[in-house]
Structures are given as structure tokens and as C-alpha cells.
Design a protein around this motif. Structure first.
Motif, PDB file in Angstrom:
ATOM      1  N   ASP A  42      62.144  32.393  48.228  1.00  0.00           N
ATOM      2  CA  ASP A  42      61.224  33.399  48.768  1.00  0.00           C
ATOM      3  C   ASP A  42      60.705  34.336  47.679  1.00  0.00           C
ATOM      4  N   PHE A  43      61.414  34.381  46.562  1.00  0.00           N
ATOM      5  CA  PHE A  43      61.049  35.261  45.458  1.00  0.00           C
ATOM      6  C   PHE A  43      60.502  34.484  44.258  1.00  0.00           C
ATOM      7  N   GLY A  44      60.194  33.207  44.467  1.00  0.00           N
ATOM      8  CA  GLY A  44      59.639  32.399  43.389  1.00  0.00           C
ATOM      9  C   GLY A  44      60.662  31.956  42.363  1.00  0.00           C
ATOM     10  N   VAL A  45      61.934  31.948  42.746  1.00  0.00           N
ATOM     11  CA  VAL A  45      63.010  31.525  41.847  1.00  0.00           C
ATOM     12  C   VAL A  45      63.655  30.297  42.493  1.00  0.00           C
ATOM     13  N   SER A  46      63.048  29.129  42.285  1.00  0.00           N
ATOM     14  CA  SER A  46      63.485  27.948  43.035  1.00  0.00           C
ATOM     15  C   SER A  46      63.956  26.780  42.167  1.00  0.00           C
ATOM     16  N   MET A  47      64.164  27.013  40.893  1.00  0.00           N
ATOM     17  CA  MET A  47      64.619  25.938  40.015  1.00  0.00           C
ATOM     18  C   MET A  47      65.915  25.319  40.534  1.00  0.00           C
ATOM     19  N   TYR A  48      65.947  24.002  40.612  1.00  0.00           N
ATOM     20  CA  TYR A  48      67.104  23.172  41.009  1.00  0.00           C
ATOM     21  C   TYR A  48      67.442  23.216  42.499  1.00  0.00           C
ATOM     22  N   VAL A  49      66.613  23.870  43.335  1.00  0.00           N
ATOM     23  CA  VAL A  49      66.851  23.811  44.781  1.00  0.00           C
ATOM     24  C   VAL A  49      66.590  22.369  45.233  1.00  0.00           C
ATOM     25  N   TYR A  68      59.680  40.551  34.212  1.00  0.00           N
ATOM     26  CA  TYR A  68      60.168  41.285  35.390  1.00  0.00           C
ATOM     27  C   TYR A  68      61.580  41.794  35.099  1.00  0.00           C
ATOM     28  N   PRO A  69      61.704  42.855  34.313  1.00  0.00           N
ATOM     29  CA  PRO A  69      63.011  43.265  33.812  1.00  0.00           C
ATOM     30  C   PRO A  69      63.929  43.985  34.796  1.00  0.00           C
ATOM     31  N   VAL A  70      63.414  44.374  35.976  1.00  0.00           N
ATOM     32  CA  VAL A  70      64.226  45.174  36.894  1.00  0.00           C
ATOM     33  C   VAL A  70      64.102  44.630  38.320  1.00  0.00           C
ATOM     34  N   VAL A  71      65.227  44.559  39.003  1.00  0.00           N
ATOM     35  CA  VAL A  71      65.289  44.256  40.435  1.00  0.00           C
ATOM     36  C   VAL A  71      65.409  45.597  41.156  1.00  0.00           C
ATOM     37  N   PRO A  78      62.206  32.219  31.831  1.00  0.00           N
ATOM     38  CA  PRO A  78      61.113  32.096  32.810  1.00  0.00           C
ATOM     39  C   PRO A  78      61.389  31.166  33.988  1.00  0.00           C
ATOM     40  N   ASP A  79      62.249  30.143  33.837  1.00  0.00           N
ATOM     41  CA  ASP A  79      62.473  29.243  34.967  1.00  0.00           C
ATOM     42  C   ASP A  79      63.370  29.862  36.045  1.00  0.00           C
ATOM     43  N   PHE A  80      63.958  31.026  35.771  1.00  0.00           N
ATOM     44  CA  PHE A  80      64.725  31.753  36.786  1.00  0.00           C
ATOM     45  C   PHE A  80      64.136  33.155  36.955  1.00  0.00           C
ATOM     46  N   PHE A  81      64.780  34.194  36.427  1.00  0.00           N
ATOM     47  CA  PHE A  81      64.330  35.571  36.666  1.00  0.00           C
ATOM     48  C   PHE A  81      63.131  36.006  35.818  1.00  0.00           C
ATOM     49  N   ASP A  82      62.906  35.349  34.684  1.00  0.00           N
ATOM     50  CA  ASP A  82      61.818  35.748  33.777  1.00  0.00           C
ATOM     51  C   ASP A  82      61.925  37.238  33.449  1.00  0.00           C
TER      52      ASP A  82
END
Length: 192
Positions: free
Chosen positions: A166-173, A101-104, A93-97
């Protein structure tokens, strides 16, 4: 004389139809497609990961390249960083979860011919439940019959970048870079 005129007209009509060929839809080949993304890891290294293609199509008419369309799905269960522990971490969950959300996905919305075999492709990228526009600079590598299958085939390379926040994946930025570089290579053939 009437038969000659009719045959001449039929020949002209056939030639005109051939000159205005319809767009062709190619099914992208997962075995010859790589969607690579890389980032800075605390400034020490620049790891690269591959998102394997699930499904993808590219519709292209060399007479009207601005009407091209591309659509791909990239299941996160195919994420490959070459480090199994990192693969599992990025799916949490802290990255792609990936459980939620199994598919890009990527769907083009605009194609701009830039001259020669170069194109600018704008499309909607959906990651982590968020959709944002992403621009790719694409190069047509080859268009024609594949030497092994004899099917009509096409191949492209593309590059681009995005900000993962921008996609809500901001861990460690910002220590792990917000900017992600993309490099894509793909080929596909007409399904028969």
C-alpha cells in the motif's frame, strides 16, 4: 456575609476548573520508545526491526480521551534490524528509498475509547512518500508522576498491521510477506 459568599463562589469555581483539567502534552522519550515491525521471510523466519523515535508528542486528557492526539517522526537512519547489511538493503530504493524519503511519520486523526484503558487510534502513516490510514489498538499503561523525575508522565502500548505494498514497498511480495505486524511501546513526560 458577602465575603463568605465570595469565598464560597471562588472555591466552587476553582473546584469546577480542576474537574475540567485541560489536555496535557507529553514529549515521547526516544530512550523508552520502541516501534517494532516484523514480517515473514519466505515462511522460514519472522525477523523484527526497530524504527527509533526521532520526535513525538502525545496530547491526552483522561476526561476527554477521544480528543487525544499523537504525532511521531521516525528517521530511517535509526532503522535497526540487528543485521547491518539488512539495514543498508532496506534503506535502498527497492525498499524504503531512505535517500528520497528519510522519515516515516504518523499523525492520529481519530481516537475511540473502547472502555477501561483501551483505545482504537486511527492515523495517517507516511512511508516512502505515500500516506495511508493505519489503525492501532492501544492500551494506556500508566498515567501519573514518574517516580524518578516526578514529572507528569504517560505510557502506552499499541499493536497494528499494514500492507507494505500500500506504500509502494512491494519487493519480493508474496515470498517476503506483504503484511507487516506492528508493536509499539512508549512513554513520555511533560516538558519542563
Amino acid at each position: 456575609m458577602r465575603v463568605t459568599k465570595t469565598l464560597a463562589f471562588a472555591g466552587l469555581f476553582a473546584a469546577a476548573a480542576a474537574a475540567h483539567a485541560a489536555p496535557v502534552t507529553y514529549r515521547l522519550d526516544p530512550n523508552h520508545t520502541m516501534v517494532l515491525f516484523s514480517w515473514s521471510h519466505f515462511g522460514f523466519s519472522h525477523p523484527t526491526a526497530d524504527l527509533h523515535l526521532g520526535q513525538g508528542t502525545l496530547t491526552f486528557d483522561p476526561q476527554h480521551p477521544e480528543q487525544a492526539r499523537v504525532e511521531v517522526s521516525l528517521p530511517l537512519d535509526g532503522l535497526d534490524t540487528h543485521a547491518p547489511a539488512l539495514d543498508e538493503h532496506l534503506k535502498k530504493p527497492d525498499f524504503f528509498d531512505a535517500a528520497r524519503y528519510p522519515v516515516v511519520t504518523y499523525r492520529s486523526t481519530k481516537v475511540e475509547p473502547l472502555g477501561g484503558n483501551r483505545f482504537r487510534v486511527t492515523g495517517d502513516l507516511t512511508v516512502h512518500g505515500t500516506t495511508r490510514p493505519v489503525v492501532l489498538e492501544a492500551t494506556l499503561n500508566k498515567l501519573g508522576p514518574h517516580p524518578m523525575t516526578k514529572k507528569a508522565s504517560i505510557g502506552f502500548d499499541a499493536t497494528g498491521s499494514l500492507k507494505r505494498s500500500d506504500f509502494g514497498v512491494s519487493m519480493y511480495v508474496p515470498n517476503v510477506s506483504d503484511e507487516i505486524s506492528l508493536r509499539i511501546t512508549t512513554e513520555g513526560s511533560v516538558a519542563q
